[in-house]
Design a protein around this motif. Structure first.
Motif, PDB file in Angstrom:
ATOM      1  N   GLN A  16      39.041  37.901  -3.444  1.00 36.14           N
ATOM      2  CA  GLN A  16      38.287  37.269  -4.517  1.00 36.14           C
ATOM      3  C   GLN A  16      39.164  37.004  -5.739  1.00 36.14           C
ATOM      4  O   GLN A  16      38.935  36.058  -6.486  1.00 36.14           O
ATOM      5  N   VAL A  17      40.175  37.837  -5.951  1.00 33.75           N
ATOM      6  CA  VAL A  17      41.144  37.570  -7.012  1.00 33.75           C
ATOM      7  C   VAL A  17      41.913  36.294  -6.685  1.00 33.75           C
ATOM      8  O   VAL A  17      42.126  35.438  -7.546  1.00 33.75           O
ATOM      9  N   ILE A  18      42.321  36.169  -5.418  1.00 38.16           N
ATOM     10  CA  ILE A  18      43.034  34.964  -4.984  1.00 38.16           C
ATOM     11  C   ILE A  18      42.157  33.729  -5.181  1.00 38.16           C
ATOM     12  O   ILE A  18      42.600  32.691  -5.696  1.00 38.16           O
ATOM     13  N   GLN A  19      40.898  33.817  -4.773  1.00 38.90           N
ATOM     14  CA  GLN A  19      39.983  32.690  -4.920  1.00 38.90           C
ATOM     15  C   GLN A  19      39.790  32.319  -6.390  1.00 38.90           C
ATOM     16  O   GLN A  19      39.691  31.142  -6.742  1.00 38.90           O
ATOM     17  N   ALA A  20      39.744  33.335  -7.243  1.00 34.06           N
ATOM     18  CA  ALA A  20      39.579  33.077  -8.677  1.00 34.06           C
ATOM     19  C   ALA A  20      40.773  32.313  -9.229  1.00 34.06           C
ATOM     20  O   ALA A  20      40.621  31.413 -10.060  1.00 34.06           O
ATOM     21  N   VAL A  21      41.978  32.668  -8.776  1.00 35.98           N
ATOM     22  CA  VAL A  21      43.180  31.963  -9.241  1.00 35.98           C
ATOM     23  C   VAL A  21      43.157  30.508  -8.776  1.00 35.98           C
ATOM     24  O   VAL A  21      43.492  29.594  -9.541  1.00 35.98           O
ATOM     25  N   ILE A  22      42.743  30.269  -7.540  1.00 34.68           N
ATOM     26  CA  ILE A  22      42.659  28.895  -7.034  1.00 34.68           C
ATOM     27  C   ILE A  22      41.681  28.084  -7.880  1.00 34.68           C
ATOM     28  O   ILE A  22      41.991  26.977  -8.347  1.00 34.68           O
ATOM     29  N   ALA A  23      40.487  28.642  -8.105  1.00 38.21           N
ATOM     30  CA  ALA A  23      39.468  27.919  -8.860  1.00 38.21           C
ATOM     31  C   ALA A  23      39.881  27.740 -10.316  1.00 38.21           C
ATOM     32  O   ALA A  23      39.738  26.656 -10.892  1.00 38.21           O
ATOM     33  N   GLY A  24      40.395  28.812 -10.926  1.00 39.82           N
ATOM     34  CA  GLY A  24      40.769  28.744 -12.343  1.00 39.82           C
ATOM     35  C   GLY A  24      41.877  27.756 -12.609  1.00 39.82           C
ATOM     36  O   GLY A  24      41.818  26.977 -13.573  1.00 39.82           O
TER      37      GLY A  24
END
Length: 531
Positions: free
Chosen positions: A107-115
C-alpha cells in the motif's frame, strides 16, 4: 465596486488558483480576483451594475471548487484506509497519534504511484497554462514575475538576451513539458541539489529521469509479483525524487511566474475570532529577509543554528487526508517551537496562532523568539500549497551551499507528517528520504517488521535519510529532537541549552523599559556592566 469572499475547500493547489482566476476574470464585471490555495478562499472585486455575488458563486460551484474535495486513491484498499482515517478523526480519536492505521508495504508502493501521478498531472497542467499565456491564450492570466522568468530560464540555459518575455516563456514551457515526459537522461532540475547528493544518486542508480517515466517504471515493478520489496522501495525513492525535485519545482516556478513570487502578506482568517496571519514566504524572500537586497543570504539563519538559538528545522511534509490531525498543529508543533525548532510548512494544516507575526512568540523557546523578533518573522514559515515543497528542497540545498556543508543529510533537519498522509505526502516523504532527510510518519504503522527496519536502517545507510512510522505523538517529538541533536553533535555545534538565550530582543527591551531605569542602568541590564 463591491467585494465578495468565498470559501473554496476544493481549491488546494496552485493550478486550481490559476483556473479559478481564469474562470472569474472572463466574467463581465469582475475586476480583480485574489485567491489563496493555502486558506482556500477567493476574494472577488466586481462591478455590481454588471454582475452580482450569486452569479460569481454559481460559476465557482459549477466548476466544483465549493464542495469538499473527493480524495483520489489508487486502489480500493487505499480508499478503505483513508475512509477509516476520516472515520476515526470524526470520532476525535486523532487528537493523539496512537497507531490508528496499519499499512501493508504494497500500500505504501501504491501510494507513491498515485501520489507521483497526481503531482505530475498538476505540474503538466501548469506547464500548459504557461504555454497558453505565452501564446496569448491565458484567459486572464499573465506573466506576473518577469525577473523570475528570466532567472529560471537562465538557470536552464534558455536564451533570454534580446528576446521578449513571451518568447522566453514559450521555450521554458516546452522545456518543462519535456522534463516531465523524457524517457531517458537525468532530470535536469536535479542540478539544484548539492553536488555530493547528485553523485550519491548516480552511484545508487536512483538519479531520476523524466517524472512520468519514473511513475511508469514504478507501476511496472508493482505489477510483477516476483519483484523484491527492496527493488520496489528503491524505485519508490527514485520516484519520490522525481516528484520533489521535478514536479514540485516545476509547479512552484511556474506559479511564481504566473502569480508572482510570494512575499509575506496578511491573510484574514476566522480562527476563534478574526485574526490576520502572515503567509507567503518564498525562498527568494527568505534570502532577502535575512540579508537585504544586495547581500541576500541564508548565512544569518545558519549562524542562528550554529549558536543554538535555533536548535534545528522541521519541515511538514504534505497534508493528511483525514480530518485535519489536531495533534500535529496543536501538540507536536507547539512543543517543537518551545524547544527552539523553526518550522517550515506547506498546505492547510497550519495552526494560525503561530502565523500571527510576533503575537504568538510568548509560547516559543527563548532563542527562537529572539531570532523571530530580530528578523520580524513568525516561528512557523508558511511557504504555500503542498506543491511548494519544492521551496523546501531548494532552501535546504542553499543552506548546504552557503554553509559549505557538502550535503543535506548533515543538516539538523527532520520531516514530519501525521494522521493519514495523502498519497502526495507519501511520495514527497520518499523524496525527502532520498535527499538525506529523516522523515517521521505519525499515526500509522507498517505491518511488516522487516520492511520497517529496511526503510529505517537500510535506507539511512544507502541514502542518509530514513522513514519511520511512529504511533505516539510524544515519541515523535522525542525522536525529532534526538535526531536534531545528533546532527548538531556531528557538526561539533554547541550542545543545545534552553536557558542560554532569552535576555535580549524585543521582549527584554520591553521589560527594561517598564522598569523606569536610568540610561546607564538600562544599558547594564541589557548588555551587562561591561557592555
Amino acid at each position: 465596486m463591491e467585494k465578495s469572499t468565498i470559501n473554496v475547500p476544493a481549491m488546494y493547489a496552485d493550478h486550481h488558483v490559476l483556473e479559478v482566476r481564469r474562470l472569474l476574470l472572463e466574467m463581465a464585471g469582475v475586476q480583480e480576483v485574489n485567491a489563496s490555495s493555502c486558506f482556500q478562499v477567493v476574494e472577488v472585486s466586481y462591478d455590481p451594475t454588471k454582475i452580482n455575488a450569486a452569479e460569481i458563486m454559481a460559476k465557482i460551484e459549477l466548476a466544483g471548487y465549493v464542495k469538499e474535495p473527493i480524495v483520489p486513491t489508487n486502489s480500493n484498499n487505499n480508499k478503505k484506509i483513508f475512509d477509516r482515517g476520516n472515520e476515526l478523526a470524526s470520532q476525535g480519536e486523532q487528537k493523539t497519534a496512537d497507531a490508528l492505521i496499519t499499512l501493508q508495504p504494497q500500500q505504501v508502493i501504491q501510494a507513491v504511484i498515485a501520489g507521483s501521478s497526481i503531482l505530475a498531472k498538476q505540474s503538466r497542467d501548469l506547464a500548459y497554462m504557461l504555454k497558453a499565456v505565452a501564446q496569448g491564450q491565458g484567459e486572464g492570466n499573465i506573466l506576473q514575475d518577469i525577473m523570475k522568468l528570466q532567472a529560471v530560464a537562465t538557470q536552464y540555459n534558455i536564451l533570454i538576451d534580446g528576446r521578449t518575455p513571451v518568447e522566453i516563456a514559450n521555450d521554458l514551457a516546452d522545456w518543462y513539458i519535456a522534463q516531465l515526459g523524457q524517457p531517458a537522461g537525468g532530470l535536469a532540475l536535479t542540478s539544484r541539489a548539492p553536488q555530493k547528493r547528485q553523485k550519491l544518486w548516480q552511484e545508487q542508480a536512483i538519479m531520476p529521469h523524466g517524472v512520468e517515466g519514473e511513475v511508469s517504471a514504478m507501476s511496472r515493478l508493482a505489477q510483477n509479483d516476483t519483484e523484491s520489496v527492496e527493488n520496489l522501495l528503491k524505485q519508490a525513492i527514485c520516484t519520490g525524487l522525481s516528484s520533489g525535485w521535478g514536479s514540485c519545482l516545476i509547479a512552484t516556478e511556474i506559479a511564481d511566474i504566473l502569480l508572482g513570487t510570494p512575499i509575506p502578506t496578511l491573510e484574514q482568517v476566522n480562527w476563534q475570532a478574526s485574526h490576520e496571519i502572515v503567509t507567503g514566504f518564498s525562498q527568494e524572500y527568505l534570502n532577502y529577509m535575512l540579508g537585504g537586497t544586495y547581500r541576500a543570504s541564508f548565512v544569518p539563519l545558519l549562524e542562528a543554528v550554529v549558536s543554538g538559538r535555533i536548535r534545528g528545522v522541521v519541515a511538514i511534509v504534505g497534508n493528511s487526508l483525514a480530518t485535519r490531525p489536531d495533534y500535529l498543529p496543536t501538540i507536536i508543533i507547539p512543543e517543537l517551537l518551545r524547544q527552539d525548532v523553526l518550522i517550515l510548512e506547506t498546505g492547510y494544516g497550519a495552526n494560525p496562532e503561530f502565523l500571527l507575526g510576533e503575537a504568538g512568540l510568548d509560547k516559543v523557546g527563548a532563542g527562537l523568539r529572539e531570532i523571530c523578533e530580530t528578523i520580524g518573522i513568525p516561528p512557523v514559515l508558511h511557504l504555500g500549497s503542498y506543491l511548494d515543497n519544492g521551496r523546501i528542497f531548494t532552501t535546504l540545498s542553499q543552506l548546504v551551499e552557503q554553509g559549505g556543508l557538502g550535503d543535506i543529510e548533515i543538516l539538523p533537519v527532520v520531516g514530519l507528517t501525521a494522521g493519514v498522509p495523502s498519497e502526495q505526502a507519501v511520495t514527497l516523504g520518499a523524496g525527502y528520504v532520498g535527499s538525506g532527510v529523516y522523515v517521521i510518519c505519525g499515526g500509522i504503522a507498517l505491518d511488516n517488521d522487516t520492511v520497517t527496519r529496511y526503510m529505517s536502517e537500510d535506507w539511512e545507510k544507502l541514502y542518509g535519510g530514513k522513514m519511520e512510522f511512529v504511533a505516539d505523538s510524544a515519541e515523535m517529538v522525542r525522536r525529532t529532537l534526538a535526531h536534531i541533536d545528533k546532527k548538531r553533535a556531528a557538526l561539533k555545534l554547541p550542545e543545545y541549552d534552553a536557558n542560554r538565550f532569552g535576555r535580549s530582543g524585543d521582549a527584554r527591551m520591553g521589560e527594561v523599559e517598564a522598569e523606569s531605569l536610568s540610561l546607564s542602568e538600562r544599558q547594564a541590564a541589557l548588555y551587562g556592566k561591561n557592555g
